[in-house]
Design an enzyme around this catalytic site. Structure first.
Site, mmCIF file in Angstrom:
data_model
loop_
_atom_site.group_PDB
_atom_site.id
_atom_site.type_symbol
_atom_site.label_atom_id
_atom_site.label_comp_id
_atom_site.label_asym_id
_atom_site.label_seq_id
_atom_site.Cartn_x
_atom_site.Cartn_y
_atom_site.Cartn_z
ATOM 1 N N SER A 73 11.273 32.576 29.662
ATOM 2 C CA SER A 73 10.151 33.205 30.596
ATOM 3 C C SER A 73 9.015 32.569 30.880
ATOM 4 O O SER A 73 8.261 33.076 31.596
ATOM 5 C CB SER A 73 10.387 34.472 30.283
ATOM 6 O OG SER A 73 11.580 35.289 30.812
ATOM 7 N N GLU A 122 -18.763 -16.881 -8.807
ATOM 8 C CA GLU A 122 -17.778 -17.978 -8.332
ATOM 9 C C GLU A 122 -18.469 -19.358 -8.067
ATOM 10 O O GLU A 122 -17.746 -20.224 -8.206
ATOM 11 C CB GLU A 122 -17.175 -17.523 -6.891
ATOM 12 C CG GLU A 122 -16.377 -16.187 -7.141
ATOM 13 C CD GLU A 122 -15.058 -16.665 -7.634
ATOM 14 O OE1 GLU A 122 -14.521 -17.599 -7.488
ATOM 15 O OE2 GLU A 122 -14.560 -15.701 -8.722
#
Length: 827
Positions: A480, A90
C-alpha cells in the site's frame, strides 16, 4: 743506468697501455650499458597511483581505495624535519654529490670492514638519486649490471632535474610498509597525523623504514624498530639537523604507533560507501578508483547516519527478540586460556557496542562471561582478559524460540558454560545484556527532498554479515505504500479528495486464462460503504483503490509510476494498483521526495562532487543555475538566486492535495504511530503478500525517511504484521531525534488552493455544527460536490456492482501477490 732507463720506459709504456686499455674498456662498458638505458625523461610527467578518498558531507573520512596507499605531496609541503630525517638516514651528502657519492661508497666499505661480525647497522652506499633510478626505472635485481645502470641513470637524472624534484619523487614513491607508499600516507597510517604534526622521533622512525619495513615492524619487531629509529636520530644529531639535547629526548620517547582505520565503521556507513564505490567503478572504471587519486565528497550526514543505524537496528532486534532466543552461536572448551579459543571465533566487526563473549560460570541469578579479546595490528591476541556479568534482567526476553513459552526465572534456563554469545553493555558498569543477531532484515533510506541528496542509508543489520544492500538491491513489493501514486494519478485527472468511492465487496472477471473470479479484500475484512478518497488513502482501503484504478485505467497509473521512478514498465493489471510489482526502497523514497518537493523531480544521489588528483571537478550533482553568483564584488545588485530546471512530475496543487491526505494517514490512519511527534508529518504504510514485507515511508517538509522490513528469503513475518505496527515506529524513533530541534513548519501550500470545510464522511460541504468537519484542499474550479455521487455503484439502483461487466485484465502470473479469493495481503 741504461738498464734502469729501459725498465722505466717499459713500465711507463706498460702503464700507459694498461691505462688506455682501461679507458677503452670503460668506454666500451659505458657504451654497452648506456645504449639501452630506460628513458629517464618520463620522470618529468610522473603520475604514481594515488588512493581515492571518500568523505562525508562534513569532511570526515569514510573510506580509502587504493592498489598503493599513497597521497602525493609536493616537496614544498614536506616539512624540513621530515626531509632532514630521510637525508640523514639515507644520503647525508645528497645536496653535494652529482648522483653517486664516492666518499659515501668508500665510507660504507670501510665501515663494513670495521664492523664485520658485529651487530651494528652497515651504512648504505646508494644515494637517494640512485634509489629513484632503481625504484622508477629499474628492477630490484641484485646484479652488477643493474648497479652500473643505476649509477649511470643517477648521473643523468642529476643533470636533468633539481635536487628538490629528485627528493620529491623519492619521498612520494618509497614503500614504508602496510601498503603505504610515500611519507604522507605513512604518516597517517602509523601515527594518524599529517606530516606537519610529526615529532622528531616519529619522523626518524618513518625515515628508518625504507631499508626494510618488515624488519622494523612496530608490533612484531618492536625492539629492532626502536633501535633503527634511534640510529636515525643519532645520524640527525651527527649531521647537525637537530641538537644533541633534542636527540637524547627523542630517543627516550616510546614508540607508540596508532594505526587507525577509516571512519566507515565509526559512522556505520559501510553500505553507503559500497554504493559509492560501485558508482565510481561503473562510471569511471576500477583503475580510476584505485589509482586515480579522486577526492569524493558524499552526501552522507554522519549524525543522521548514526541515528539511522541505531533506530533501524533497534527495530530489527526488538522484533527478533519478541520471537524468542534461538540459542548460542557456538560452543567452546573454556578450560585453560579461553581467550585464545574465543579470539578464533569469527565475530561481526560492525555491530558496536555489541561484543562477543563466552559463558564461564552460570547460576540462577547471573552468568559470568569472558569478553572476546582484541588483536593488535600485528595480528596477535592481546594478553589482557576482561570479564563481565549477565544478570537475570539481561536474559528475561530470551524465551525459547520453539516450544511452549514461559517467563524466564533463572539465567541457567538460558545460558550454559561454554556458550558463545553476543552481549551489549547495560547501564550498570560491568553488566551486559544477552543479544542475538536478528534473522529478519530490512533497510532505511533518508533523503533530502529538495536536492535528492541521500543523507543516510542502512542496507541491513551488518555489512560484515551480508554485503547485500537491501535499500538498493532488494526487489520487494511495496504494497500500500504505492497507493499515493494511484491517488495522485486520479486527482491529477479530475478527481478531488472528496470524491466518493464505494468501499464494498467487488468481484472481477479475470478472463479465460486468469483463473476465475478475483475478489479483492480489505485488511480485517471490513467495508465502510461510500467513502471519500481521503478516507481510502488514510485507512488504506484495498477495494476502493481497485475501483479507483478501474475507473481511471491502469495505463494511466503505469504512466505516473514511471514518472515517479517507481517502475519502468508497470504491467496494466489491477493487482499492481495495490503494490504487487517489485521495486526498491531507494526508488520508493525518491518517489516520496518528489511528493515532498511540490511535485518537482529530484534525482537521488550519494555523491555531491568528485575531483581528480589535480583538484579539477569532474562530477557535480547540483545542476541548478545560480544567477549572480560570479559577481566579483558587491555593488548593491540583487541577491544571487538559484534557478531549478528540474521538470514537474506532478501539478503542485495536486501534490499538495496528496500530501494533505497523507498527513491524514499519520493523524488519523494507519501511520498514527508518528502522531506523537506533534509536527507536520505525512506518510504511508505498506504490508505485502502474506505479511512477508512491511513498509513505512514518512516525510516532513525537509526530510524523507523510508523503512522496509522482511526476511531475505521471503516468508511470513508474523500473524497480523503490518507496516503501521513494525516499520512506522522505526521512522517515528528516527524523526523524534532528527526533528527534535526543528520548528513545526507546515507543508507549503501553492497559490490557488482553497481550503473548504467539508464533511469527512460524505465529502460534501459541511453545514454549521457538523461534528465531522475537516478542512479539505481544492483546486480552482473545483469544490465539494453538491450532490451525492458514488463511483463503483450501479447507476440504476445505487447498489454495488456484483460483477464488473467485461473481463478486466489481471496478471495470471501475479498469483503469489493476488489470490482469487482475496488480495494476498497487500494492505
Amino acid at each position: 743506468m741504461r738498464l734502469l732507463l729501459r725498465l722505466l720506459g717499459f713500465l711507463f709504456a706498460a702503464g700507459t697501455t694498461l691505462f688506455l686499455a682501461g679507458v677503452g674498456v670503460a668506454v666500451v662498458l659505458l657504451w654497452h650499458y648506456s645504449k639501452d638505458l630506460p628513458d629517464y625523461s618520463q620522470l618529468q610527467n610522473y603520475e604514481p597511483p594515488v588512493m581515492t578518498r571518500v568523505h562525508a558531507a562534513d569532511g570526515s573520512l569514510l573510506a580509502e581505495y587504493a592498489t598503493q596507499r599513497r597521497l602525493y605531496l609536493p616537496i614544498q609541503a614536506v616539512p624540513t624535519l621530515v626531509k632532514n630525517a630521510f637525508i640523514a638516514a639515507e644520503d647525508k651528502n645528497f645536496y653535494e654529490h652529482p648522483g653517486i657519492d664516492i666518499s659515501g661508497i668508500a665510507r660504507a666499505a670501510l665501515s663494513y670492514v670495521e664492523n664485520y661480525g658485529s651487530n651494528r647497522h652497515p651504512q648504505g652506499a646508494s644515494t637517494i638519486t640512485q634509489q629513484v633510478a632503481k625504484n622508477f626505472l629499474l628492477s630490484n635485481a641484485v646484479t652488477f649490471d643493474r648497479k652500473i645502470k643505476e649509477m649511470l641513470l643517477a648521473l643523468k637524472i642529476e643533470r636533468a632535474y633539481s635536487k628538490d624534484k629528485i627528493l620529491e619523487l623519492y619521498l612520494n614513491e618509497i614503500y614504508l610498509g602496510y601498503g603505504a607508499y610515500g611519507v604522507a600516507a605513512a604518516s597517517l597510517l602509523y601515527f594518524n597525523k599529517s606530516v606537519h604534526e610529526l615529532t622528531i622521533a616519529e619522523a626518524a622512525y618513518l625515515a628508518g623504514l625504507p631499508k626494510g619495513p618488515n624488519n622494523y615492524n612496530p608490533f612484531r619487531r618492536h625492539d629492532e624498530a626502536v633501535a633503527r629509529r634511534n640510529y636515525v636520530i643519532e645520524r640527525m644529531v651527527e649531521d647537525g639537523f637537530i641538537s644533541a639535547a633534542d636527540g637524547a629526548k627523542a630517543e627516550k620517547e616510546p614508540l607508540v604507533v596508532t594505526m587507525r582505520p577509516p571512519d566507515t565503521h565509526e559512522y556505520a556507513a559501510e553500505y553507503f560507501t559500497e554504493e559509492v564505490r560501485r558508482y565510481i567503478v561503473d562510471h569511471y572504471g576500477e583503475k580510476k578508483l584505485y589509482e586515480g587519486g579522486l577526492s569524493v565528497r558524499t552526501t552522507l550526514d554522519p549524525k543522521l547516519q548514526l541515528l539511522a543505524r541505531k533506530t533501524m537496528v533497534d527495530g530489527l532486534v526488538k522484533f527478533d527478540e519478541s520471537k524468542g532466543y534461538r540459542g548460542s552461536i557456538t560452543r567452546i572448551d573454556i578450560s585453560g586460556d579461553w581467550g585464545l579459543k574465543l579470539a578464533d571465533v569469527k565475530s561481526l566487526s560492525d555491530i558496536e557496542p555489541w561484543r562477543m563473549a563466552v559463558v564461564l560460570e552460570v547460576n540462577d541469578q547471573s552468568a559470568r562471561i569472558g569478553l572476546q579479546p582484541p588483536r593488535d595490528p600485528g595480528g596477535n591476541v592481546v594478553k589482557e582478559r576482561n570479564t563481565g556479568i549477565v544478570p537475570l534482567d539481561g536474559v528475561k526476553w530470551a524465551k525459547p524460540a520453539k516450544g511452549p513459552s514461559h517467563p524466564i526465572k533463572r539465567v541457567s534456563e538460558v545460558l550454559s558454560p561454554g556458550d558463545v554469545i553476543y552481549v551489549e553493555p547495560m547501564a550498570e558498569k560491568g553488566e551486559y545484556q544477552l543479544r542475538q543477531v536478528p534473522e529478519i532484515s530490512g533497510a532505511m533510506v533518508v533523503e533530502d527532498p529538495h536536492t535528492g541528496r541521500v543523507l543516510a542509508m542502512v542496507g541491513g543489520f551488518s555489512f560484515d554479515e551480508s554485503q547485500f544492500n537491501r535499500a538498493t538491491q532488494a526487489m520487494r513489493q511495496p504494497g500500500s505504500s504505492f497507493k499515493p501514486i494511484v491517488y495522485a494519478a486520479a486527482i491529477d485527472n479530475g478527481y478531488t479528495p472528496s470524491t466518493i468511492i464505494m468501499d464494498a465487496p467487488i468481484e472481477i472477471d479475470m478472463g479465460p486464462s486468469g483463473g476465475g473470479i478475483w475478489k479483492p479484500e480489505n485488511y480485517g475484512g471490513q467495508f465502510y460503504g461510500p467513502s471519500t478518497l481521503r478516507f481510502g488513502l488514510q485507512e488504506s482501503r484495498n477495494v476502493m483503490t481497485v475501483r479507483l484504478a478501474q475507473a481511471i485505467g491502469m495505463p494511466l497509473i503505469a504512466e505516473y509510476a514511471k514518472r515517479f521512478g517507481v517502475y519502468d514498465n508497470l504491467p496494466p493489471y489491477l493487482s499492481y494498483s495495490l503494490g504487487a510489482g517489485e521495486t526498491t526502497l531507494m526508488r520508493m523514497v525518491n518517489a516520496y521526495s518528489i511528493l515532498d518537493n511540490s511535485g518537482r523531480r529530484v534525482i537521488p544521489t550519494l555523491i555531491d562532487r568528485i575531483q581528480d588528483r589535480y583538484g579539477h571537478t569532474i562530477y557535480k550533482h547540483d545542476t541548478r543555475e545560480c544567477i549572480g553568483c560570479n559577481a566579483k564584488s558587491w555593488h548593491d545588485q540583487p541577491e544571487p538566486t538559484l534557478i531549478d530546471h528540474e521538470e514537474k512530475v506532478l501539478d503542485p496543487m495536486t501534490d499538495y492535495q496528496i500530501v494533505s491526505m497523507m498527513e491524514g494517514v499519520v493523524q488519523h490512519g494507519t501511520g498514527s504511530a508518528l502522531r506523537v511527534l506533534g509536527k507536520p508529518i505525512a506518510g504511508k504504510t505498506g504490508t505485502t503478500n502474506d505479511e512477508k514485507d512491511v513498509w513505512f515511508i514518512g516525510f516532513s517538509p525537509d526530510i524523507v525517511c523510508g523503512v522496509y522490513m522482511g526476511y531475505d528469503k521471503p516468508r511470513k513475518i508474523a500473524n497480523n504484521a503490518t507496516g503501521g505496527d513494525l516499520a512506522a515506529p522505526i521512522v517515528r524513533d528516527f524523526f523524534k531525534v532528527a526533528l527534535a530541534d526543528k520548528p513545526p513548519i507546515p507543508f507549503s501550500m501553492p497559490p490557488g488552493i482553497k481550503l473548504v470545510r467539508v464533511d469527512a464522511k460524505t465529502g460534501m460541504r459541511a453545514p454549521p455544527g457538523d461534528p465531522r468537519v475537516i478542512l479539505e484542499a481544492f483546486k480552482p474550479g473545483t469544490a465539494p460536490p453538491d450532490s451525492y455521487s458514488v463511483i463503483g455503484t450501479d447507476t440504476a439502483n445505487g447498489k454495488p456492482l456484483p460483477i464488473d461487466t467485461g473481463p478486466v485484465p489481471v496478471s495470471p502470473d501475479a498469483d503469489r501477490a493476488v489470490h482469487s479469493s482475496g488480495t494476498g495481503g497487500l494492505y
